[in-house]
Design a protein around this motif. Structure first.
Motif, PDB file in Angstrom:
ATOM      1  N   UNK A 426       0.832  -1.208   0.000  1.00  0.00           N
ATOM      2  CA  UNK A 426       0.000   0.000   0.000  1.00  0.00           C
ATOM      3  C   UNK A 426       0.867   1.259   0.000  1.00  0.00           C
ATOM      4  N   UNK A 427       1.923   1.251   0.793  1.00  0.00           N
ATOM      5  CA  UNK A 427       2.791   2.427   0.894  1.00  0.00           C
ATOM      6  C   UNK A 427       3.581   2.643  -0.393  1.00  0.00           C
ATOM      7  N   UNK A 428       4.233   1.584  -0.878  1.00  0.00           N
ATOM      8  CA  UNK A 428       5.104   1.740  -2.042  1.00  0.00           C
ATOM      9  C   UNK A 428       4.336   2.049  -3.318  1.00  0.00           C
ATOM     10  N   UNK A 461       0.697   8.180   1.110  1.00  0.00           N
ATOM     11  CA  UNK A 461       1.094   6.773   1.211  1.00  0.00           C
ATOM     12  C   UNK A 461       1.279   6.365   2.661  1.00  0.00           C
ATOM     13  N   UNK A 462       1.844   7.257   3.447  1.00  0.00           N
ATOM     14  CA  UNK A 462       2.063   6.985   4.869  1.00  0.00           C
ATOM     15  C   UNK A 462       0.728   6.835   5.602  1.00  0.00           C
ATOM     16  N   UNK A 463      -0.201   7.725   5.302  1.00  0.00           N
ATOM     17  CA  UNK A 463      -1.533   7.650   5.924  1.00  0.00           C
ATOM     18  C   UNK A 463      -2.213   6.340   5.548  1.00  0.00           C
ATOM     19  N   UNK A 467      -3.336   3.320   8.138  1.00  0.00           N
ATOM     20  CA  UNK A 467      -4.724   2.832   8.198  1.00  0.00           C
ATOM     21  C   UNK A 467      -4.787   1.337   7.875  1.00  0.00           C
ATOM     22  N   UNK A 468      -4.064   0.932   6.827  1.00  0.00           N
ATOM     23  CA  UNK A 468      -4.052  -0.485   6.445  1.00  0.00           C
ATOM     24  C   UNK A 468      -3.522  -1.355   7.577  1.00  0.00           C
ATOM     25  N   UNK A 469      -2.447  -0.906   8.203  1.00  0.00           N
ATOM     26  CA  UNK A 469      -1.857  -1.670   9.309  1.00  0.00           C
ATOM     27  C   UNK A 469      -2.812  -1.739  10.492  1.00  0.00           C
ATOM     28  N   UNK A 470      -3.485  -0.625  10.779  1.00  0.00           N
ATOM     29  CA  UNK A 470      -4.420  -0.590  11.915  1.00  0.00           C
ATOM     30  C   UNK A 470      -5.606  -1.524  11.666  1.00  0.00           C
ATOM     31  N   UNK A 471      -6.134  -1.484  10.446  1.00  0.00           N
ATOM     32  CA  UNK A 471      -7.289  -2.334  10.117  1.00  0.00           C
ATOM     33  C   UNK A 471      -6.912  -3.814  10.197  1.00  0.00           C
ATOM     34  N   UNK A 472      -5.788  -4.178   9.594  1.00  0.00           N
ATOM     35  CA  UNK A 472      -5.370  -5.582   9.594  1.00  0.00           C
ATOM     36  C   UNK A 472      -4.989  -6.067  10.991  1.00  0.00           C
TER      37      UNK A 472
END
Length: 496
Positions: A426-428, A461-463, A467-472
């Motif tokens: 997601x970030x890259x 990308x950082x945001x 968010x992706x890390x928090x959701x997972x």
């Protein structure tokens, strides 16, 4: 001392060597620092931007107790915000910088009372690693755009093969100086030697181009040097050819408020610029505050990256609270006595990584050097004659080291685990793809969006990564919780 360093943070090189090392740091941050005032339309403020960078860095060093070897320079993250502030003259820019700096101060106060544990949870290595890599990769386009471009008034202002040759001369000189084992000094000043070699090569081609009247070979444009000494009528410019006075935003802001007139260079950049109004204050706050909140994450990424290079955790000592205060207050002061908000520079971090010189005294000397040189006109214009292709050759190494520093953080990540894989992806992908967030805050009479606040691709990308890390993580914990409940239920059945 960290094994990979020649000079640790508290080491003091000999004075003569230190001046050379400081000049190298200045050259490393020069291109980006002078680019910001140029992009927003006030290139005459380049000396002020350099002076402000020096002021901001000194204040940052004071707040961090001279324990963090990084330079502060004009921030690209605030480009769209600066354009909004520019509509209200120097005061609009200064007000925006104060708002952004105060955001950092508030975050530092929160960390003072709450601690940094939440920061580590919000941005673990799976977030920081790809973000640092992205910072380097996102700059690649600019570096490669420069390396094939001459810095002249030549007819062929686009792709220039001779410019590429000069850029590659610079690149290989830097690489060879940095990797040879016989001599220490070339490893400490590879950029100065590289820029010197590239400049000499560009000068040879430029002289041939002028003699043979071939524009394509005119890689360097020395006209600014001539204009610095001679007026349009051919007369000597006098003392102004030797010393110049940078226009400080705080001084120009007072003039605007007292006289009601916008400076000519501001009107040239934005003919509709006017003195600040109540609505303008709100507009400037809206333009700067969200960006400052996002740049906070980039601040952490820069310091995490630098920590791995110098083998010291800057988040713990001098502490994130101090680095934030130094960055925030330094940015305010840098704008007041310059023209642009400042931020910690990846180019400076890359310079430390390549030269293995983490001496804070060198960084402090660089800051003082910037402040002094900003008043000396011939040096300012001479630095500006360094062709884009030569700086592109330098940036090829600097930005590459930033990207690789981020990749080094991947060594402890299990990319076979889908959660980590998706966060990094997601970030890259969003960052390299240039995804931005544009928040409309003003509508035209016909209902169309007239003005927006743009969150940069790196910040976006950082945001998305956070968010992706928090959701997972939430999903993962939920599954673990259900699994434990099922195990407990099974155990209870067996007991019965």
């Amino acid at each position: 001392m960290a094994k990979n360093l020649i000079y640790d943070i508290h080491d003091k090189p000999k004075f003569s060597n230190m001046l050379i090392f400081a000049l190298q740091q200045l050259l490393a941050i020069l291109a980006a620092t002078i680019a910001v005032p140029t992009i927003i339309g006030i290139p005459t403020q380049i000396p002020a931007a350099i002076f402000g960078a020096g002021v901001g860095t000194l204040i940052y060093q004071l707040f961090t107790k001279f324990k963090s070897p990084v330079f502060l320079g004009s921030s690209f993250a605030f480009l769209s915000s600066l354009s909004a502030g520019l509509a209200y003259g120097y005061f609009g820019i200064l007000l925006g910088s104060v708002v952004a700096g105060l955001v950092y101060v508030v975050l530092a106060l929160i960390i003072h009372f709450v601690g940094t544990g939440w920061v580590s949870k919000l941005m673990p290595p799976v977030i920081i690693g790809p973000t640092v890599t992205l910072i380097g990769l996102s700059l690649a386009g600019a570096a490669m755009g420069d390396i094939v471009k001459a810095n002249s008034s030549a007819i062929h202002s686009g792709y220039n093969l001779v410019g590429l040759l000069c850029g590659l001369v610079t690149f290989f000189t830097v690489v060879i100086c940095s990797t040879q084992k016989k001599y220490t000094m070339p490893r400490l000043i590879p950029f100065i030697i590289g820029i010197g070699a590239g400049y000499i090569a560009a000068s040879v081609f430029s002289v041939v181009g002028m003699v043979a009247d071939i524009d394509y070979l005119k890689i360097i444009n020395w006209q600014p040097v001539v204009d610095n000494f001679v007026n349009a009528d051919g007369t000597f410019r006098g003392i102004g050819a030797i010393f110049s006075y940078p226009k400080f935003a705080i001084v120009e802001s007072v003039k605007e408020l007292l006289g009601g007139d916008i400076a000519p260079e501001i009107l040239a950049a934005n003919p509709k610029a006017t003195t600040i109004t109540a609505g303008g204050v709100a507009e400037v706050i809206l333009a700067f505050m969200p960006v400052a909140l996002v740049v906070f994450a980039e601040h952490i990424a820069d310091h995490k990256n630098l920590s791995t290079i110098i083998d010291r955790d800057l988040i713990e000592e001098p502490g994130l609270k101090r680095t934030l205060l130094g960055d925030g207050v330094g940015s305010i002061a840098g704008t007041a006595f310059g023209v642009c908000p400042n931020t910690t520079y990846g180019e400076s971090v890359g310079c430390v990584a390549i030269t293995r010189n983490a001496s804070v005294v060198t960084i402090t000397t660089t800051a003082i050097m910037c402040m002094v040189l900003s008043f000396i006109s011939p040096i300012m214009v001479l630095l500006q004659t360094i062709p884009s292709c030569v700086m592109g050759g330098v940036c090829l190494t600097l930005y590459g080291f930033i990207a690789v520093s981020g990749l080094k953080m991947f060594k402890d990540l299990d990319l076979g685990e889908n959660k980590n894989l998706f966060v990094v992806s997601a970030i890259l992908i969003s960052g390299i793809g240039g995804l931005t967030i544009q928040i409309p805050y003003d509508l035209a009479a016909n209902g169309a969006v007239a003005k927006t606040i743009q969150i940069t691709a790196i910040a976006t990308a950082l945001i998305l990564g956070i968010i992706t890390n928090a959701v997972l993580t939430k999903v993962e914990k939920s599954k673990l919780g259900k699994a434990k409940e099922e195990e407990a239920a099974e155990a209870e059945k067996e007991e019965n």
